[in-house]
Scaffold this motif. Structure first.
Motif, PDB file in Angstrom:
ATOM      1  N   CYS A 159      11.252  15.086 -10.908  1.00  0.00           N
ATOM      2  CA  CYS A 159      10.640  14.576 -12.138  1.00  0.00           C
ATOM      3  C   CYS A 159      11.599  14.477 -13.323  1.00  0.00           C
ATOM      4  N   ASP A 160      12.557  15.379 -13.442  1.00  0.00           N
ATOM      5  CA  ASP A 160      13.438  15.385 -14.615  1.00  0.00           C
ATOM      6  C   ASP A 160      14.254  14.102 -14.782  1.00  0.00           C
ATOM      7  N   PRO A 161      14.784  13.500 -13.722  1.00  0.00           N
ATOM      8  CA  PRO A 161      15.525  12.243 -13.941  1.00  0.00           C
ATOM      9  C   PRO A 161      14.666  11.129 -14.561  1.00  0.00           C
ATOM     10  N   TYR A 162      13.392  11.104 -14.227  1.00  0.00           N
ATOM     11  CA  TYR A 162      12.501  10.101 -14.811  1.00  0.00           C
ATOM     12  C   TYR A 162      12.113  10.467 -16.239  1.00  0.00           C
ATOM     13  N   LEU A 163      11.887  11.753 -16.500  1.00  0.00           N
ATOM     14  CA  LEU A 163      11.436  12.189 -17.820  1.00  0.00           C
ATOM     15  C   LEU A 163      12.560  12.224 -18.856  1.00  0.00           C
ATOM     16  N   TYR A 199       3.867  10.223  -7.045  1.00  0.00           N
ATOM     17  CA  TYR A 199       4.768  10.567  -8.148  1.00  0.00           C
ATOM     18  C   TYR A 199       3.982  10.903  -9.408  1.00  0.00           C
ATOM     19  N   TYR A 200       2.892  10.194  -9.651  1.00  0.00           N
ATOM     20  CA  TYR A 200       2.016  10.470 -10.787  1.00  0.00           C
ATOM     21  C   TYR A 200       1.494  11.909 -10.706  1.00  0.00           C
ATOM     22  N   TYR A 201       1.003  12.299  -9.540  1.00  0.00           N
ATOM     23  CA  TYR A 201       0.481  13.658  -9.382  1.00  0.00           C
ATOM     24  C   TYR A 201       1.594  14.698  -9.441  1.00  0.00           C
ATOM     25  N   ALA A 202       2.780  14.356  -8.968  1.00  0.00           N
ATOM     26  CA  ALA A 202       3.913  15.281  -9.081  1.00  0.00           C
ATOM     27  C   ALA A 202       4.250  15.518 -10.548  1.00  0.00           C
ATOM     28  N   LEU A 203       4.208  14.463 -11.354  1.00  0.00           N
ATOM     29  CA  LEU A 203       4.450  14.623 -12.790  1.00  0.00           C
ATOM     30  C   LEU A 203       3.391  15.499 -13.447  1.00  0.00           C
ATOM     31  N   ILE A 204       2.142  15.292 -13.086  1.00  0.00           N
ATOM     32  CA  ILE A 204       1.051  16.101 -13.643  1.00  0.00           C
ATOM     33  C   ILE A 204       1.251  17.568 -13.291  1.00  0.00           C
ATOM     34  N   VAL A 205       1.548  17.854 -12.040  1.00  0.00           N
ATOM     35  CA  VAL A 205       1.750  19.248 -11.612  1.00  0.00           C
ATOM     36  C   VAL A 205       2.963  19.843 -12.324  1.00  0.00           C
ATOM     37  N   TYR A 206       4.024  19.078 -12.460  1.00  0.00           N
ATOM     38  CA  TYR A 206       5.233  19.557 -13.141  1.00  0.00           C
ATOM     39  C   TYR A 206       4.931  19.897 -14.604  1.00  0.00           C
ATOM     40  N   ASN A 257       0.831  -1.206   0.000  1.00  0.00           N
ATOM     41  CA  ASN A 257       0.000   0.000   0.000  1.00  0.00           C
ATOM     42  C   ASN A 257       0.861   1.249   0.000  1.00  0.00           C
ATOM     43  N   ALA A 258       1.948   1.243   0.753  1.00  0.00           N
ATOM     44  CA  ALA A 258       2.854   2.392   0.774  1.00  0.00           C
ATOM     45  C   ALA A 258       3.515   2.570  -0.595  1.00  0.00           C
ATOM     46  N   LEU A 259       3.896   1.475  -1.230  1.00  0.00           N
ATOM     47  CA  LEU A 259       4.507   1.550  -2.558  1.00  0.00           C
ATOM     48  C   LEU A 259       3.518   2.087  -3.584  1.00  0.00           C
ATOM     49  N   LEU A 309       4.483   4.769 -16.216  1.00  0.00           N
ATOM     50  CA  LEU A 309       4.363   4.711 -14.759  1.00  0.00           C
ATOM     51  C   LEU A 309       3.075   3.992 -14.348  1.00  0.00           C
ATOM     52  N   ARG A 310       1.975   4.303 -15.028  1.00  0.00           N
ATOM     53  CA  ARG A 310       0.695   3.649 -14.713  1.00  0.00           C
ATOM     54  C   ARG A 310       0.747   2.154 -15.028  1.00  0.00           C
TER      55      ARG A 310
END
Length: 87
Positions: free
Chosen positions: A44-48, A15-22, A6-8, A72-73
């Motif tokens: 976010c940049d290291p992932y993108l 992280y999904y919402y952080a990407l959306i906001v970014y 659940n924590a994962l 990610l999804r």
């Protein structure tokens, strides 16, 4: 074990919402220059970046964040299915 899962999954969602906001910050002039914008860029940049290297922009539109969000999804769904099969 379900607490860890659940924590994962919560981290995936955050992280999904952080990407959306970014991504949305790119629509606001100067928003990425704020301290919050710099914080999200560090996260976010290291992932993108790998997606940006392989997916060229279509004119003025960069579709690599959309692909990154989909990956990610799918990773979250795949992990959930894998855990479901194991347990």
């Amino acid at each position: 074990m379900s607490v860890v899962l659940n924590a994962l999954f919560l981290l995936f969602d955050i992280y999904y919402y952080a990407l959306i906001v970014y991504i949305l910050l790119s629509w606001l002039p100067g928003a990425r220059d704020s301290s919050f914008g710099h914080f999200l860029a560090r996260i976010c940049d290291p992932y993108l970046e790998p997606f940006r290297r392989f997916i060229p922009p279509l004119g003025m539109i960069d579709i690599s964040p959309i692909v990154a969000i989909l990956v990610l999804r799918f990773a979250k769904i795949g992990l959930a299915r894998l855990v479901e099969m194991i347990l």
